[in-house]
Enzyme design. Sequence first.
Site, PDB file in Angstrom:
ATOM      1  N   GLY A  12       0.784  -1.232   0.000  1.00  0.00           N
ATOM      2  CA  GLY A  12       0.000   0.000   0.000  1.00  0.00           C
ATOM      3  C   GLY A  12       0.812   1.277   0.000  1.00  0.00           C
ATOM      4  O   GLY A  12       0.388   2.276   0.588  1.00  0.00           O
ATOM      5  N   LYS A  65     -16.167 -15.022  -9.429  1.00  0.00           N
ATOM      6  CA  LYS A  65     -15.469 -13.739  -9.367  1.00  0.00           C
ATOM      7  C   LYS A  65     -16.462 -12.587  -9.447  1.00  0.00           C
ATOM      8  O   LYS A  65     -16.285 -11.558  -8.788  1.00  0.00           O
ATOM      9  CB  LYS A  65     -14.449 -13.650 -10.501  1.00  0.00           C
ATOM     10  N   HIS A 109      -0.342   1.721 -13.371  1.00  0.00           N
ATOM     11  CA  HIS A 109       0.407   0.606 -13.956  1.00  0.00           C
ATOM     12  C   HIS A 109       1.859   1.030 -14.142  1.00  0.00           C
ATOM     13  O   HIS A 109       2.122   2.141 -14.616  1.00  0.00           O
ATOM     14  CB  HIS A 109      -0.202   0.215 -15.306  1.00  0.00           C
TER      15      HIS A 109
END
Length: 217
Positions: A12, A65, A109
């Site tokens: 985190g 999911k 990303h």
Amino acid sequence: MLNLGILASGRGSNFQSIIDEIEAGKINATIKVLVVDNPDAYAVERAKKHSIEYLYINPKEFKSKDDFFTKIADELKARGVELVVLAGFMRIVRKPLIDAFPNKIMNIHPALLPSFPGLHGHKQAVDYGVRISGCTVHFVDEGMDTGPVIIQAAVPVSPDDTEDTLSARILKLEHKIFPEAIRLYAEGRLKVEGRVVKIKGYELEDEYIINPPLRLK
């Protein structure tokens, strides 16, 4: 004030950078909840330190999911979350969450998308031999790192770089551009038009990176 919901799976560090900017008064937002899919995620300790509510939702408890992501969406909606932030959340987001928050989910990303999507973006860049890499904040759609780009930052890559050295260099920029993307959203300055994210008040600066640096004048 913008209500944020953070999803994380690990340490985190990007979560912490967002907390720091909010507490410094630089982002007009509040973090309503941290959701983790890993009970050992260090992000939970960060939430505790800053008195942020956290939830562990175990994906193994759901039949599918889609059911897992429906549960996440329900918990976020129940807390009035307006923007979902994926801060090291190591799962591909499924349709129930995307439909609940269209163009309201941000991810970061560690590569200059559309190059090197998916896992191990740093390693992909090093193995390919690129001279420039970086990181990308984008809105999330149903593809793998394919959503509209909000902000990118670039770093030079050395032929001697490893996955770890490049990761460390890029991480410093992740901690700058992720809070910035959230700030722009909180100020109502982002508008998605097809694949392009328009930014109100944006001014292009004449800056560039050349690597290796030019020696010819």
